[in-house]
Design an enzyme around this catalytic site. Structure first.
Site, PDB file in Angstrom:
ATOM      1  N   ASP A 187       0.831  -1.209   0.000  1.00 37.33           N
ATOM      2  CA  ASP A 187       0.000   0.000   0.000  1.00 37.33           C
ATOM      3  C   ASP A 187       0.867   1.261   0.000  1.00 37.33           C
ATOM      4  O   ASP A 187       1.976   1.257   0.521  1.00 37.33           O
ATOM      5  CB  ASP A 187      -0.912  -0.024   1.241  1.00 37.33           C
ATOM      6  N   HIS A 225       2.377   3.438  -9.049  1.00 40.24           N
ATOM      7  CA  HIS A 225       2.118   2.012  -9.297  1.00 40.24           C
ATOM      8  C   HIS A 225       3.250   1.381 -10.106  1.00 40.24           C
ATOM      9  O   HIS A 225       3.618   0.235  -9.875  1.00 40.24           O
ATOM     10  CB  HIS A 225       0.787   1.840 -10.040  1.00 40.24           C
ATOM     11  N   LEU A 266      10.879 -20.510  -5.216  1.00 45.30           N
ATOM     12  CA  LEU A 266      10.006 -19.544  -4.538  1.00 45.30           C
ATOM     13  C   LEU A 266       8.596 -19.685  -5.099  1.00 45.30           C
ATOM     14  O   LEU A 266       8.413 -19.750  -6.318  1.00 45.30           O
ATOM     15  CB  LEU A 266      10.496 -18.104  -4.780  1.00 45.30           C
TER      16      LEU A 266
HETATM   17  C1  IPE Z   1      -5.438  -2.669  -0.167  1.00 44.13           C
HETATM   18  O1  IPE Z   1      -5.114  -1.330  -0.325  1.00 44.13           O
HETATM   19  C2  IPE Z   1      -5.399  -3.374  -1.489  1.00 44.13           C
HETATM   20  C3  IPE Z   1      -4.077  -3.501  -2.089  1.00 44.13           C
HETATM   21  C4  IPE Z   1      -2.941  -3.174  -1.556  1.00 44.13           C
HETATM   22  C5  IPE Z   1      -4.073  -4.076  -3.410  1.00 44.13           C
HETATM   23  P1  IPE Z   1      -6.245  -0.195  -0.463  1.00 44.13           P
HETATM   24  O2  IPE Z   1      -5.515   1.071  -0.578  1.00 44.13           O
HETATM   25  O3  IPE Z   1      -7.167  -0.557  -1.561  1.00 44.13           O
HETATM   26  O4  IPE Z   1      -7.008  -0.343   0.922  1.00 44.13           O
HETATM   27  P2  IPE Z   1      -7.894   0.717   1.713  1.00 44.13           P
HETATM   28  O5  IPE Z   1      -8.909   1.270   0.738  1.00 44.13           O
HETATM   29  O6  IPE Z   1      -6.967   1.792   2.200  1.00 44.13           O
HETATM   30  O7  IPE Z   1      -8.489  -0.051   2.821  1.00 44.13           O
HETATM   31  C1  IPE Z   2      -1.615   0.244  -3.306  1.00 37.62           C
HETATM   32  O1  IPE Z   2      -1.378   1.617  -3.359  1.00 37.62           O
HETATM   33  C2  IPE Z   2      -1.844  -0.344  -4.683  1.00 37.62           C
HETATM   34  C3  IPE Z   2      -3.249  -0.674  -4.954  1.00 37.62           C
HETATM   35  C4  IPE Z   2      -4.219  -0.640  -4.092  1.00 37.62           C
HETATM   36  C5  IPE Z   2      -3.576  -1.046  -6.309  1.00 37.62           C
HETATM   37  P1  IPE Z   2      -2.569   2.660  -3.330  1.00 37.62           P
HETATM   38  O2  IPE Z   2      -2.934   2.997  -4.733  1.00 37.62           O
HETATM   39  O3  IPE Z   2      -3.680   2.198  -2.478  1.00 37.62           O
HETATM   40  O4  IPE Z   2      -1.839   3.890  -2.667  1.00 37.62           O
HETATM   41  P2  IPE Z   2      -2.471   4.923  -1.632  1.00 37.62           P
HETATM   42  O5  IPE Z   2      -2.988   4.122  -0.479  1.00 37.62           O
HETATM   43  O6  IPE Z   2      -3.577   5.643  -2.346  1.00 37.62           O
HETATM   44  O7  IPE Z   2      -1.324   5.798  -1.248  1.00 37.62           O
HETATM   45 MG    MG Z   3      -4.099   2.425  -0.511  1.00 38.14          MG
END
Ligand code: IPE
Ligand code: IPE
Ligand code: MG
Length: 241
Positions: A23, A40, A134
């Site tokens: 995240d 990303h 792995l």
């Molecule tokens: C969780 O992250 C999903 C992934 C890392 C793929 P999100 O950014 O979607 O989660 P919330 O919305 O903060 O709970």
């Molecule tokens: C995690 O990073 C990747 C996915 C959920 C696809 P985020 O896109 O949720 O990044 P933040 O949480 O908005 O910083």
């Molecule tokens: Mg996120």
């Protein structure tokens, strides 16, 4: 004797399976005034580095959360961009992963993904199915509740068809997307959020959690090594005295 503790995970230092909620990509990019997709892309590069580091760190199973069933709520641009990153990752990494002995698998519902991505996923799963160094599992369109519902339907079908009479916990586990995977020993979430966001709710019943403020695009093998060192000091009791 059916009541023996399972091997390895019953020992305090044993670690086989690490799962990561990757995240913070969006915030990493936004902090720099860049589009979220740049974060990303950088995040996908980090996945490569972490995958490469795992065998030497003693990690035999790595599961990463790449896209949740809730992430479809994001803008069309972000969703399409992410799907493109997944396709590219598989195309570009296929040879390297094969050569490095990585077995790649996916969990999550596939029907909603585009055909090209589904084909790439099935292709790399087949191509790497004999690898053992792995076990890399990527969660795409994954949601724990969705997985449990799909497993429950499969189990119900088996009962209705007469293939099963009184389903056991093992029968249910065999219907989950993670059938054949050990449960995660340790689940790491980056970016400072302390929630699990629908990630492996069944499998995490006895997992240890580690929450780090580091945003995923800044997370390096050194961070992972440090967390694993600390994990080795934890005592896991699994309900025992
Ligand atoms: C969780 O992250 C999903 C992934 C890392 C793929 P999100 O950014 O979607 O989660 P919330 O919305 O903060 O709970
Ligand atoms: C995690 O990073 C990747 C996915 C959920 C696809 P985020 O896109 O949720 O990044 P933040 O949480 O908005 O910083
Ligand atoms: Mg996120």
């Amino acid at each position: 004797m059916g009541l023996q503790p399972t091997l390895s995970t019953s020992e305090p230092h044993a670690l086989r399976h690490v799962a990561i909620i990757m995240d913070g990509n969006g915030r990493w990019a936004q902090n720099r005034g860049w589009p979220r997709l740049v974060g990303h892309r950088k995040g996908a590069m980090r996945v490569k580095e972490i995958v490469r580091a795992c065998p030497d760190l003693g990690v035999g199973w790595l599961t990463v959360y790449a896209f949740s069933t809730e992430n479809w709520k994001r803008s069309t641009e972000e969703v399409i961009g992410l799907m493109k990153i997944f396709r590219r990752y598989i195309e570009r990494e296929a040879d390297g992963l094969s050569a490095e002995g990585v077995r790649m698998r996916f969990i999550g519902g596939r029907e909603r993904l585009d055909d090209k991505l589904q084909d790439l996923m099935a292709g790399i799963e087949a191509r790497t199915s004999g690898n053992t160094r792995l076990n890399l599992t990527v969660a795409i369109n994954y949601g724990g509740r969705d997985e449990i519902m799909r497993a429950a339907r499969r189990l119900a079908d088996q009962v209705a068809s007469g293939a099963l009479e009184a389903p056991s916990e093992e029968d249910f586990v065999a219907c989950l997307d993670t059938a054949g995977h050990p449960d995660p020993d340790l689940i790491i979430r980056t970016s400072g959020e302390t929630r699990t966001s629908n990630f492996l709710p069944w499998q995490a019943a006895y997992s240890e959690y580690e929450f780090t403020p580091t945003l995923w695009p800044d997370f390096t093998p050194a961070h992972l090594a440090e967390i694993l060192d600390r994990f080795g000091l934890r005592e896991r009791r699994f309900g025992g005295a």
